[in-house]
Design a protein around this motif. Structure first.
Motif, PDB file in Angstrom:
ATOM      1  N   SER A   1     -30.059  51.855  57.692  1.00  0.00           N
ATOM      2  CA  SER A   1     -31.175  51.108  57.279  1.00  0.00           C
ATOM      3  C   SER A   1     -32.141  52.418  57.006  1.00  0.00           C
ATOM      4  O   SER A   1     -31.947  53.347  57.688  1.00  0.00           O
ATOM      5  N   ARG A   2     -32.920  52.383  55.712  1.00  0.00           N
ATOM      6  CA  ARG A   2     -34.149  53.267  55.609  1.00  0.00           C
ATOM      7  C   ARG A   2     -35.326  52.851  56.068  1.00  0.00           C
ATOM      8  O   ARG A   2     -35.526  51.583  55.469  1.00  0.00           O
ATOM      9  N   ILE A   3     -36.155  53.400  56.817  1.00  0.00           N
ATOM     10  CA  ILE A   3     -37.676  53.037  57.114  1.00  0.00           C
ATOM     11  C   ILE A   3     -38.593  53.999  56.006  1.00  0.00           C
ATOM     12  O   ILE A   3     -38.612  54.916  56.150  1.00  0.00           O
ATOM     13  N   VAL A   4     -39.180  53.355  55.315  1.00  0.00           N
ATOM     14  CA  VAL A   4     -40.217  53.795  54.150  1.00  0.00           C
ATOM     15  C   VAL A   4     -41.670  53.294  54.568  1.00  0.00           C
ATOM     16  O   VAL A   4     -41.868  51.999  54.702  1.00  0.00           O
TER      17      VAL A   4
ATOM     18  N   LYS B   1     -46.655  49.839  43.215  1.00  0.00           N
ATOM     19  CA  LYS B   1     -46.708  48.772  44.279  1.00  0.00           C
ATOM     20  C   LYS B   1     -45.831  47.750  44.252  1.00  0.00           C
ATOM     21  O   LYS B   1     -45.127  47.146  45.097  1.00  0.00           O
ATOM     22  N   LEU B   2     -45.941  47.180  42.989  1.00  0.00           N
ATOM     23  CA  LEU B   2     -44.891  45.902  42.837  1.00  0.00           C
ATOM     24  C   LEU B   2     -43.406  46.399  42.892  1.00  0.00           C
ATOM     25  O   LEU B   2     -42.583  45.729  43.494  1.00  0.00           O
ATOM     26  N   ASP B   3     -42.897  47.566  42.304  1.00  0.00           N
ATOM     27  CA  ASP B   3     -41.589  48.082  42.291  1.00  0.00           C
ATOM     28  C   ASP B   3     -41.071  48.211  43.650  1.00  0.00           C
ATOM     29  O   ASP B   3     -40.180  47.777  44.035  1.00  0.00           O
ATOM     30  N   GLU B   4     -42.212  48.650  44.449  1.00  0.00           N
ATOM     31  CA  GLU B   4     -41.918  49.179  45.929  1.00  0.00           C
ATOM     32  C   GLU B   4     -41.325  47.757  46.705  1.00  0.00           C
ATOM     33  O   GLU B   4     -40.530  47.999  47.442  1.00  0.00           O
ATOM     34  N   VAL B   5     -42.422  46.801  46.468  1.00  0.00           N
ATOM     35  CA  VAL B   5     -42.171  45.685  47.195  1.00  0.00           C
ATOM     36  C   VAL B   5     -40.951  44.976  46.919  1.00  0.00           C
ATOM     37  O   VAL B   5     -40.031  44.362  47.490  1.00  0.00           O
TER      38      VAL B   5
ATOM     39  N   GLY C   1     -45.047  38.222  40.811  1.00  0.00           N
ATOM     40  CA  GLY C   1     -44.082  37.811  41.784  1.00  0.00           C
ATOM     41  C   GLY C   1     -44.237  38.621  43.018  1.00  0.00           C
ATOM     42  O   GLY C   1     -43.398  38.498  43.898  1.00  0.00           O
ATOM     43  N   PHE C   2     -45.162  39.316  43.197  1.00  0.00           N
ATOM     44  CA  PHE C   2     -45.638  40.287  44.455  1.00  0.00           C
ATOM     45  C   PHE C   2     -45.705  39.280  45.667  1.00  0.00           C
ATOM     46  O   PHE C   2     -45.234  39.392  46.584  1.00  0.00           O
TER      47      PHE C   2
END
Length: 188
Positions: free
Chosen positions: A2-5, A44-48, A76-77
């Motif tokens: 997994s990647r931790i961002v 922020k939306l794309d990130e979530v 949809g956030f």
């Protein structure tokens, strides 16, 4: 693996939490005084939407759990925040009430979770957790939304560490009309 961002609202002087106030949204209220524009909101939306799960410290979890279950939005956030798996690092939390929450008791458990998966774990806020993850070399990427202000006090994202971390800038963009900059760094 997994990647931790890590994704943070941060000031020019490295602040992530202003002095005083309650943990959670109140102490990061300074960020909402600036326009991050439609491109910042989309970031922020794309990130979530891209994240598979949230990884949070106890204080941030408590702040989020008090707010997000009641939020409704058209983008949809909130739906994604409420439905996705959530992992919270805490030695005291029992019986979490926010849907899909698992309590982890140590950074070692986070390291095992990271090793066993192939998803993206998104960390918002959670300064103490971020510093512990960084110290252990567990952060893969930092996404810093830098706001043009200086708090002069309060919690800082980075503190003293026993090991230096080398980062590579992979993206930068100005968002909104107030000079907010998004910097994305990969850990090397």
């Amino acid at each position: 693996m997994s990647r931790i961002v890590v994704s943070e609202f941060i000031t020019v002087d490295g602040g992530i939490d202003s002095p005083g106030g309650e943990p959670g949204f109140d102490r990061a209220g300074w960020a909402f005084q600036f326009s991050r524009g439609p491109e910042g909101d989309k970031f922020k939306l794309d990130e979530v939407q891209k994240a598979d799960a949230l990884l949070l410290g106890r204080k941030t979890y408590d702040g989020f759990a008090a707010v997000w279950p009641t939020v409704k939005d058209e983008a949809g956030f909130a739906e994604k925040m409420n439905s996705m798996p959530k992992y919270v690092l805490s030695s005291t939390l029992t019986g979490p009430t926010w849907a899909n929450t698992t309590v982890l008791g140590s950074v070692d458990e986070i390291a095992k979770l990271r090793e066993s998966g192939d998803d993206e774990l998104l960390v918002n806020g959670s300064g103490q957790l971020v510093r512990a993850l960084g110290e252990r070399g567990l952060v893969d990427e930092y996404r810093l939304m830098v706001f043009p202000t200086v708090l002069g006090g309060g919690e800082k994202l980075f503190g003293e560490t026993s090991t230096a971390a080398k980062l590579k800038l992979v993206d930068s963009q100005v968002v909104g009309t107030d000079g907010v900059i998004v910097l994305t760094y990969q850990a090397l």
